[in-house]
Motif scaffolding. Structure first.
Motif, short mmCIF file in Angstrom:
data_model
loop_
_atom_site.label_atom_id
_atom_site.label_comp_id
_atom_site.label_asym_id
_atom_site.label_seq_id
_atom_site.Cartn_x
_atom_site.Cartn_y
_atom_site.Cartn_z
N LYS A 39 0.88 -0.81 -0.45
CA LYS A 39 -0.13 -0.11 -0.10
C LYS A 39 0.91 1.26 0.25
CE LYS A 39 -4.22 -2.14 0.93
NZ LYS A 39 -3.84 -3.43 0.26
N PRO A 40 1.93 1.68 -1.10
CA PRO A 40 2.63 2.58 -0.69
C PRO A 40 1.75 3.97 -1.26
CG PRO A 40 3.20 1.14 -2.78
CD PRO A 40 1.99 0.51 -2.06
N LEU A 41 2.46 5.13 -1.53
CA LEU A 41 1.84 6.45 -2.19
C LEU A 41 1.93 6.34 -3.36
CD1 LEU A 41 3.23 8.90 0.72
CD2 LEU A 41 0.97 7.92 0.33
N LYS A 42 3.28 5.28 -4.19
CA LYS A 42 3.62 5.52 -4.99
C LYS A 42 4.38 4.17 -5.93
CE LYS A 42 4.64 7.90 -9.20
NZ LYS A 42 4.36 6.31 -10.18
N MET A 43 4.75 4.01 -6.90
CA MET A 43 5.53 2.91 -7.39
C MET A 43 6.37 3.43 -8.16
SD MET A 43 5.48 -0.31 -5.90
CE MET A 43 6.25 -1.45 -6.65
N ASN A 44 7.63 2.94 -7.89
CA ASN A 44 8.46 3.18 -8.96
C ASN A 44 9.32 2.65 -10.18
OD1 ASN A 44 10.57 6.44 -7.39
ND2 ASN A 44 8.36 6.07 -8.09
N TYR A 45 9.48 2.72 -10.51
CA TYR A 45 9.81 1.68 -12.45
C TYR A 45 11.03 2.14 -12.26
CZ TYR A 45 5.45 -0.25 -11.26
OH TYR A 45 4.38 -0.57 -10.62
N GLU A 46 12.09 2.00 -12.20
CA GLU A 46 13.81 2.03 -12.72
C GLU A 46 14.31 0.80 -13.94
OE1 GLU A 46 15.98 3.97 -10.00
OE2 GLU A 46 14.85 4.93 -8.73
N THR A 47 14.79 0.84 -14.93
CA THR A 47 15.15 0.55 -15.33
C THR A 47 16.69 1.08 -15.95
OG1 THR A 47 12.84 -0.12 -16.72
CG2 THR A 47 15.23 -1.08 -18.26
N LEU A 48 17.66 0.34 -15.23
CA LEU A 48 19.36 1.00 -15.27
C LEU A 48 20.07 0.16 -16.33
CD1 LEU A 48 18.83 2.42 -11.88
CD2 LEU A 48 18.38 3.08 -13.65
N LEU A 52 10.22 -0.18 -6.95
CA LEU A 52 10.17 0.69 -5.92
C LEU A 52 9.08 0.92 -4.91
CD1 LEU A 52 13.82 2.26 -6.61
CD2 LEU A 52 13.59 1.08 -4.23
N PRO A 53 8.34 0.90 -3.77
CA PRO A 53 7.33 1.36 -3.81
C PRO A 53 7.86 2.50 -2.77
CG PRO A 53 7.65 -1.42 -2.95
CD PRO A 53 8.96 -0.59 -3.67
N ARG A 54 7.23 3.78 -3.21
CA ARG A 54 7.23 4.51 -1.95
C ARG A 54 6.57 5.24 -1.39
NH1 ARG A 54 10.85 7.39 -5.29
NH2 ARG A 54 11.60 9.01 -3.46
N TYR A 55 6.58 5.06 0.04
CA TYR A 55 5.84 5.56 1.54
C TYR A 55 6.07 7.68 1.79
CZ TYR A 55 6.78 0.77 1.30
OH TYR A 55 6.50 -0.81 1.10
N GLU A 56 5.33 7.17 2.67
CA GLU A 56 5.07 8.71 3.26
C GLU A 56 6.26 9.14 3.89
OE1 GLU A 56 2.46 11.34 6.67
OE2 GLU A 56 1.88 9.42 5.79
N ILE A 57 7.10 8.18 4.78
CA ILE A 57 8.01 8.64 4.83
C ILE A 57 9.30 8.22 4.29
CG2 ILE A 57 10.21 8.03 7.03
CD1 ILE A 57 7.87 7.53 8.76
N ASP A 58 9.78 8.52 3.35
CA ASP A 58 10.98 8.19 2.44
C ASP A 58 12.16 9.19 2.01
OD1 ASP A 58 9.56 7.54 -0.67
OD2 ASP A 58 10.68 8.48 -0.78
N PRO A 59 12.89 8.37 2.02
CA PRO A 59 14.31 9.57 1.76
C PRO A 59 14.51 9.96 0.28
CG PRO A 59 15.22 7.40 0.82
CD PRO A 59 13.51 7.01 1.27
N ALA A 60 13.78 10.77 -0.38
CA ALA A 60 13.94 11.68 -1.53
C ALA A 60 12.01 11.64 -1.88
CB ALA A 60 14.48 11.36 -2.88
N PRO A 61 11.17 12.29 -0.73
CA PRO A 61 9.97 12.76 -1.35
C PRO A 61 10.10 13.70 -3.02
CG PRO A 61 9.59 12.81 0.76
CD PRO A 61 11.53 13.25 0.61
N GLY A 62 9.46 12.63 -3.79
CA GLY A 62 9.06 13.27 -4.75
C GLY A 62 10.21 14.33 -5.49
#
Length: 157
Positions: A94-103, A115-125
């Motif tokens: 239940k993250p705020l946002k999912m990130n997909y990185e194809t590097l 990468l699920p992104r949560y309310e407490i996050d190392p780099a919001p936005g």
């Protein structure tokens, strides 16, 4: 001093020293727990305490570096599998946002970091501050990680 590409970059690109071209992902290793496997991908829930739910989806067909190197059929299969795993991660965590990185800048073999992104996050936005791993990173509690893997496997069928 300017940073340089690794000296064995050409071999990595050619697949002669590709660590992702070898055998399929084991059930578990120092990097994580396999939560899903199909004919062309492995999905590995990462054990490193970087971000809860961080998962790698690895292309297990022939050695390719870029998604555009896949045939249309292969590309459809790959991205549908990435979406399937992303959907399960989103339903479970239940993250705020999912990130997909194809590097592929460290290991030039097609794989996508989910990468699920949560309310407490190392780099919001902003993009997640992901660094290459070597297996020595701090780990999540094994019991909690195994519980997550079990729940995700159930969702992934």
């Amino acid at each position: 001093m300017t940073a340089q590409w690794p000296l064995d970059w050409d071999e990595r690109v050619a697949g002669t020293s590709c660590e992702m071209c070898g055998e399929r992902s084991p059930e578990s290793d120092e990097y994580g727990i396999r939560i899903y496997q199909s004919s062309k991908v492995d999905a590995v829930l990462q054990s490193a305490s970087i971000q809860r739910g961080y998962t790698l989806v690895i292309w297990r067909g022939r050695h390719v570096i870029e998604p555009f190197e896949l045939s249309d059929e292969e590309a459809a299969e790959y991205w549908l599998e990435v979406v399937k795993v992303g959907k399960a991660l989103a339903a479970f965590y239940k993250p705020l946002k999912m990130n997909y990185e194809t590097l592929g800048n460290t290991v030039p073999h097609l794989h996508t970091h989910l990468l699920p992104r949560y309310e407490i996050d190392p780099a919001p936005g902003r993009p997640f501050p992901l660094l290459p791993q070597d297996g020595s990173e701090a780990k999540f509690n094994a019991e909690a990680l195994n519980g997550d893997a079990k729940g995700l496997r159930k969702l992934l069928g």
